[in-house]
Motif scaffolding. Structure first.
Motif, PDB file in Angstrom:
ATOM      1  N   UNK A  44       0.810  -1.216   0.000  1.00 40.12           N
ATOM      2  CA  UNK A  44       0.000   0.000   0.000  1.00 40.12           C
ATOM      3  C   UNK A  44       0.847   1.271   0.000  1.00 40.12           C
ATOM      4  N   UNK A  45       0.216   2.337  -0.425  1.00 41.87           N
ATOM      5  CA  UNK A  45       0.840   3.656  -0.427  1.00 41.87           C
ATOM      6  C   UNK A  45      -0.097   4.620   0.295  1.00 41.87           C
ATOM      7  N   UNK A  46       0.406   5.219   1.368  1.00 44.22           N
ATOM      8  CA  UNK A  46      -0.356   6.198   2.143  1.00 44.22           C
ATOM      9  C   UNK A  46       0.239   7.587   1.956  1.00 44.22           C
ATOM     10  N   UNK A  47      -0.594   8.591   2.144  1.00 49.53           N
ATOM     11  CA  UNK A  47      -0.137   9.980   2.094  1.00 49.53           C
ATOM     12  C   UNK A  47      -0.603  10.682   3.364  1.00 49.53           C
ATOM     13  N   UNK A  48       0.352  11.271   4.096  1.00 51.14           N
ATOM     14  CA  UNK A  48       0.054  12.016   5.311  1.00 51.14           C
ATOM     15  C   UNK A  48       0.317  13.499   5.049  1.00 51.14           C
ATOM     16  N   UNK A  49      -0.619  14.350   5.427  1.00 50.09           N
ATOM     17  CA  UNK A  49      -0.503  15.784   5.173  1.00 50.09           C
ATOM     18  C   UNK A  49      -0.459  16.530   6.497  1.00 50.09           C
ATOM     19  N   UNK A  50       0.699  17.114   6.794  1.00 46.83           N
ATOM     20  CA  UNK A  50       0.923  17.779   8.078  1.00 46.83           C
ATOM     21  C   UNK A  50       0.648  19.273   7.959  1.00 46.83           C
ATOM     22  N   UNK A  51      -0.630  19.651   7.984  1.00 44.26           N
ATOM     23  CA  UNK A  51      -0.974  21.061   8.059  1.00 44.26           C
ATOM     24  C   UNK A  51      -1.079  21.801   6.742  1.00 44.26           C
ATOM     25  N   UNK A  52      -1.510  21.130   5.663  1.00 43.99           N
ATOM     26  CA  UNK A  52      -1.773  21.838   4.413  1.00 43.99           C
ATOM     27  C   UNK A  52      -2.923  22.810   4.665  1.00 43.99           C
ATOM     28  N   UNK A  53      -2.709  24.103   4.392  1.00 39.37           N
ATOM     29  CA  UNK A  53      -3.693  25.107   4.789  1.00 39.37           C
ATOM     30  C   UNK A  53      -4.518  25.680   3.639  1.00 39.37           C
ATOM     31  N   UNK A  54      -4.076  25.494   2.414  1.00 40.56           N
ATOM     32  CA  UNK A  54      -4.771  26.055   1.264  1.00 40.56           C
ATOM     33  C   UNK A  54      -5.707  25.007   0.657  1.00 40.56           C
ATOM     34  N   UNK A  55      -6.975  25.343   0.496  1.00 41.36           N
ATOM     35  CA  UNK A  55      -7.950  24.358   0.024  1.00 41.36           C
ATOM     36  C   UNK A  55      -7.651  23.905  -1.407  1.00 41.36           C
ATOM     37  N   UNK A  56      -7.085  24.789  -2.215  1.00 41.47           N
ATOM     38  CA  UNK A  56      -6.776  24.399  -3.596  1.00 41.47           C
ATOM     39  C   UNK A  56      -5.530  23.516  -3.657  1.00 41.47           C
ATOM     40  N   UNK A  57      -4.545  23.820  -2.830  1.00 39.07           N
ATOM     41  CA  UNK A  57      -3.403  22.911  -2.731  1.00 39.07           C
ATOM     42  C   UNK A  57      -3.867  21.522  -2.300  1.00 39.07           C
ATOM     43  N   UNK A  58      -4.761  21.496  -1.314  1.00 37.39           N
ATOM     44  CA  UNK A  58      -5.278  20.214  -0.845  1.00 37.39           C
ATOM     45  C   UNK A  58      -5.992  19.474  -1.963  1.00 37.39           C
ATOM     46  N   UNK A  59      -6.802  20.189  -2.736  1.00 43.00           N
ATOM     47  CA  UNK A  59      -7.500  19.553  -3.850  1.00 43.00           C
ATOM     48  C   UNK A  59      -6.551  19.014  -4.900  1.00 43.00           C
ATOM     49  N   UNK A  60      -5.519  19.797  -5.233  1.00 41.52           N
ATOM     50  CA  UNK A  60      -4.538  19.353  -6.221  1.00 41.52           C
ATOM     51  C   UNK A  60      -3.780  18.124  -5.732  1.00 41.52           C
ATOM     52  N   UNK A  61      -3.450  18.096  -4.439  1.00 43.22           N
ATOM     53  CA  UNK A  61      -2.743  16.948  -3.864  1.00 43.22           C
ATOM     54  C   UNK A  61      -3.619  15.706  -3.913  1.00 43.22           C
TER      55      UNK A  61
ATOM     56  N   UNK B 202      -6.529  22.446   6.048  1.00 46.55           N
ATOM     57  CA  UNK B 202      -7.586  23.048   5.231  1.00 46.55           C
ATOM     58  C   UNK B 202      -8.804  22.128   5.198  1.00 46.55           C
ATOM     59  N   UNK B 203     -10.001  22.702   5.232  1.00 42.99           N
ATOM     60  CA  UNK B 203     -11.202  21.878   5.147  1.00 42.99           C
ATOM     61  C   UNK B 203     -11.454  21.406   3.717  1.00 42.99           C
ATOM     62  N   UNK B 204     -12.281  20.395   3.589  1.00 47.37           N
ATOM     63  CA  UNK B 204     -12.727  19.961   2.268  1.00 47.37           C
ATOM     64  C   UNK B 204     -13.918  20.830   1.886  1.00 47.37           C
ATOM     65  N   UNK B 205     -13.701  21.770   0.986  1.00 49.98           N
ATOM     66  CA  UNK B 205     -14.751  22.688   0.554  1.00 49.98           C
ATOM     67  C   UNK B 205     -15.110  22.415  -0.908  1.00 49.98           C
ATOM     68  N   UNK B 206     -16.047  23.221  -1.405  1.00 51.18           N
ATOM     69  CA  UNK B 206     -16.386  23.106  -2.820  1.00 51.18           C
ATOM     70  C   UNK B 206     -15.187  23.359  -3.710  1.00 51.18           C
TER      71      UNK B 206
ATOM     72  N   UNK C  73      -5.449   8.771   2.456  1.00 51.25           N
ATOM     73  CA  UNK C  73      -4.858  10.045   2.854  1.00 51.25           C
ATOM     74  C   UNK C  73      -5.257  10.326   4.298  1.00 51.25           C
ATOM     75  N   UNK C  74      -4.275  10.753   5.094  1.00 49.84           N
ATOM     76  CA  UNK C  74      -4.526  11.044   6.510  1.00 49.84           C
ATOM     77  C   UNK C  74      -4.161  12.489   6.794  1.00 49.84           C
ATOM     78  N   UNK C  75      -5.089  13.226   7.417  1.00 48.38           N
ATOM     79  CA  UNK C  75      -4.854  14.622   7.767  1.00 48.38           C
ATOM     80  C   UNK C  75      -5.175  14.832   9.244  1.00 48.38           C
ATOM     81  N   UNK C  76      -4.615  15.877   9.861  1.00 47.47           N
ATOM     82  CA  UNK C  76      -4.935  16.137  11.269  1.00 47.47           C
ATOM     83  C   UNK C  76      -6.308  16.763  11.419  1.00 47.47           C
ATOM     84  N   UNK C  77      -6.931  16.545  12.578  1.00 41.63           N
ATOM     85  CA  UNK C  77      -8.246  17.117  12.839  1.00 41.63           C
ATOM     86  C   UNK C  77      -8.186  18.637  12.920  1.00 41.63           C
ATOM     87  N   UNK C  78      -7.078  19.153  13.420  1.00 39.51           N
ATOM     88  CA  UNK C  78      -6.920  20.592  13.544  1.00 39.51           C
ATOM     89  C   UNK C  78      -5.721  21.059  12.729  1.00 39.51           C
ATOM     90  N   UNK C  79      -5.814  22.286  12.204  1.00 39.95           N
ATOM     91  CA  UNK C  79      -4.682  22.870  11.494  1.00 39.95           C
ATOM     92  C   UNK C  79      -4.566  22.478  10.046  1.00 39.95           C
TER      93      UNK C  79
END
Length: 245
Positions: A96-113, A133-137, A125-131
């Motif tokens: 398996x291949x996992x991706x962990x994101x430590x504090x990506x703050x820009x919603x578009x960067x998150x979408x591109x990733x 970017x949210x999953x937005x439109x 993909x695993x992200x922290x509960x706090x800190x």
């Protein structure tokens, strides 16, 4: 912000939290008084939901409805727990291949990733509960819908995921320019997790310390770093290249 990505009004937000709706963040007007607002603050704290206390002007920009000083943004997707995602993937995938994101703050960067992760065969993909970017439109749009095709999980802290993955036999590789070790010198054919850090500060030092390897990309120009979504794509497709070879 569209209506289907927000809840407004104190009672409505309280009921949404009690119903375990996938709330990303709660915006509360500064100085809000009353027993209901106190109940809301206690629920938000207990549930570990990120909250911001902001001026009324900010609330009005978020919603033109009768918000009573409270607006919550909700995710268009549901998140798994970190443990259940890892366990399920390890049971069904050989390498398996996992991706962990430590504090990506820009919603578009998150979408591109997320789009790149889906295209490169990332299993979760695993992200922290706090800190984070949210999953937005905008995230959904930038991901070209990939958010609906790849499992996502939230964890209290990315370090928890690092410990869990290492204990499960997964190689954890952190992307950072603060090293002399190159990505291309690593063997990434087995179970692997790649960590990418925040746009401005990178991966936190405590997480770098716990990773199995830290690695960088060789940069030939005068600029010292790449956009995080671009760097993430290079890291992930190096895994693809090695496994195809």
């Amino acid at each position: 912000m569209s209506k289907n990505t927000q809840i407004y009004g104190i009672r409505a937000v309280i009921e949404a939290i009690q119903a375990n709706e996938p709330i990303d963040k709660v915006y509360i007007q500064k100085g809000l008084k009353g027993s209901l607002s106190k109940e809301l603050e206690n629920l938000v704290r207990k549930a570990g939901i990120p909250a911001s206390f902001v001026p009324l002007e900010k609330i009005n920009k978020l919603s033109q409805n009768n918000h009573q000083g409270v607006v919550a943004t909700i995710s268009p997707i549901s998140f798994e727990t970190m443990e259940s995602l890892v366990d399920q993937v390890l049971e069904t995938k050989d390498n398996p291949l996992f991706l962990l994101l430590d504090g990506i703050s820009d919603v578009r960067n998150l979408g591109a990733i997320i789009r790149t992760a889906e295209c490169s065969g990332v299993n979760g993909i695993i992200i922290p509960k706090k800190g984070s970017a949210p999953i937005t439109g905008d995230t959904v749009k930038t991901s070209a819908g990939a958010v609906f095709n790849i499992p996502l999980a939230k964890t209290d802290h990315i370090k928890d995921a690092v410990f869990y993955l290492k204990a499960s036999g997964v190689l954890v590789v952190a992307a950072t320019e603060k090293t002399n070790h190159l990505l291309y010198d690593l063997d990434l054919k087995g179970p692997t997790a790649i960590i990418m850090g925040a746009e401005d500060t990178g991966i936190s030092p405590s997480i770098l310390k716990e990773s199995d390897h830290v690695a960088k990309l060789p940069l030939m120009g005068g600029i010292g770093s790449l956009n995080v979504s671009v760097a993430c794509g290079i890291f992930l497709f190096e895994v693809v290249r090695q496994r195809m070879g």
